[in-house]
Write a protein that holds these residues in place. Structure first.
Motif, PDB file in Angstrom:
ATOM      1  N   THR A   1     -20.013  19.808 -35.703  1.00 37.34           N
ATOM      2  CA  THR A   1     -21.424  19.735 -35.354  1.00 37.34           C
ATOM      3  C   THR A   1     -22.211  19.472 -36.633  1.00 37.34           C
ATOM      4  O   THR A   1     -22.042  20.188 -37.626  1.00 37.34           O
ATOM      5  CB  THR A   1     -21.909  21.041 -34.705  1.00 37.34           C
TER       6      THR A   1
ATOM      7  N   SER B   1     -26.095  19.048 -38.106  1.00 33.33           N
ATOM      8  CA  SER B   1     -27.534  19.194 -37.868  1.00 33.33           C
ATOM      9  C   SER B   1     -28.248  18.011 -38.506  1.00 33.33           C
ATOM     10  O   SER B   1     -27.928  17.611 -39.622  1.00 33.33           O
ATOM     11  CB  SER B   1     -28.044  20.493 -38.478  1.00 33.33           C
TER      12      SER B   1
ATOM     13  N   GLN C   1     -35.043  15.543 -38.438  1.00 33.63           N
ATOM     14  CA  GLN C   1     -35.836  14.959 -37.356  1.00 33.63           C
ATOM     15  C   GLN C   1     -36.655  13.769 -37.847  1.00 33.63           C
ATOM     16  O   GLN C   1     -36.992  12.882 -37.077  1.00 33.63           O
ATOM     17  CB  GLN C   1     -36.757  16.014 -36.753  1.00 33.63           C
TER      18      GLN C   1
ATOM     19  N   ARG D   1     -33.692  20.858 -31.642  1.00 35.44           N
ATOM     20  CA  ARG D   1     -33.493  19.904 -32.737  1.00 35.44           C
ATOM     21  C   ARG D   1     -32.317  18.988 -32.435  1.00 35.44           C
ATOM     22  O   ARG D   1     -31.329  19.408 -31.855  1.00 35.44           O
ATOM     23  CB  ARG D   1     -33.229  20.645 -34.046  1.00 35.44           C
TER      24      ARG D   1
ATOM     25  N   HIS E   1     -28.961  17.052 -33.018  1.00 30.87           N
ATOM     26  CA  HIS E   1     -27.732  17.313 -33.762  1.00 30.87           C
ATOM     27  C   HIS E   1     -26.606  16.492 -33.134  1.00 30.87           C
ATOM     28  O   HIS E   1     -26.742  15.988 -32.017  1.00 30.87           O
ATOM     29  CB  HIS E   1     -27.386  18.810 -33.782  1.00 30.87           C
TER      30      HIS E   1
ATOM     31  N   HIS F   1     -25.786  25.803 -42.923  1.00 28.29           N
ATOM     32  CA  HIS F   1     -25.584  25.654 -41.476  1.00 28.29           C
ATOM     33  C   HIS F   1     -25.677  24.197 -41.012  1.00 28.29           C
ATOM     34  O   HIS F   1     -25.738  23.938 -39.813  1.00 28.29           O
ATOM     35  CB  HIS F   1     -26.594  26.504 -40.712  1.00 28.29           C
ATOM     36  N   ALA F   2     -25.676  23.251 -41.940  1.00 25.39           N
ATOM     37  CA  ALA F   2     -25.808  21.844 -41.576  1.00 25.39           C
ATOM     38  C   ALA F   2     -24.527  21.278 -40.977  1.00 25.39           C
ATOM     39  O   ALA F   2     -24.574  20.394 -40.136  1.00 25.39           O
ATOM     40  CB  ALA F   2     -26.216  21.027 -42.799  1.00 25.39           C
TER      41      ALA F   2
END
Length: 177
Positions: free
Chosen positions: A42, A44, A47, A109, A111, A146-147
């Motif tokens: 995953t 992130s 935006q 958001r 992702h 956490h990216a």
């Protein structure tokens, strides 16, 4: 677990059993058979980001096209890092993957959820390090702890679940490499 679920987990199902699956289950099964994934990743996404000069630049807002291109660029960069220079110059092998853009609606958001096949000759630690480094070099992928979330897939059932999770919203935001 039902008999069809067990057979699906082993990827050995007949045409009659395939008819009993939902469309999303068939998509998930086809993705697993195409990619043969070893990892669920995953990423992130930013935006929006500034394009050009820090003071006079403009802001570009991300959309599905930009995020699909981000996936393609990410997979190309990761593939280049994981193979020899000679192999890359002559063959340019791209890792098999399937990616779906999720979010962008109802305040969620954007992702990327990806299933990726790690090359057999690359060890787990190198794969994880190169994945994180590749993400850090991409301007559309967020930075920070956490990216990037990397989960190793250990069974066919986990692979099918990861693929099903990727197609749960449909396949219109799906990208293959």
């Amino acid at each position: 677990m039902t008999d069809i679920s067990c057979k699906t987990a082993s990827l050995e199902i007949t045409k009659n059993e395939r008819r009993n699956l939902t469309l999303k289950q068939r998509y998930a099964l086809a993705l697993v058979q195409h990619v043969n994934p070893t990892h669920f990743i995953t990423l992130s996404l930013n935006q929006a980001r500034r394009i050009g000069d820090q003071h006079h630049g403009t802001w570009a807002i991300g959309d599905d096209t930009i995020y699909s291109d981000t996936h393609n660029g990410f997979m190309q960069s990761l593939s280049k890092r994981l193979c020899s220079r000679t192999m890359w110059e002559f063959h340019r092998p791209i890792l098999r993957s399937a990616c779906v853009v999720e979010g962008g609606r109802n305040g969620v958001r954007n992702h990327l959820h990806m299933i990726v096949a790690k090359p057999a000759d690359v060890d787990e630690e190198k794969f994880r390090i190169m994945t994180i480094r590749t993400a850090n070099n991409n301007s559309w992928i967020m930075n920070g702890t956490h990216a990037v979330n990397i989960k190793q897939i250990s069974s066919n059932l986990e692979a099918i679940n990861a693929a099903f999770y990727s197609v749960k919203q449909g396949v219109e935001r799906l990208t293959l490499s």
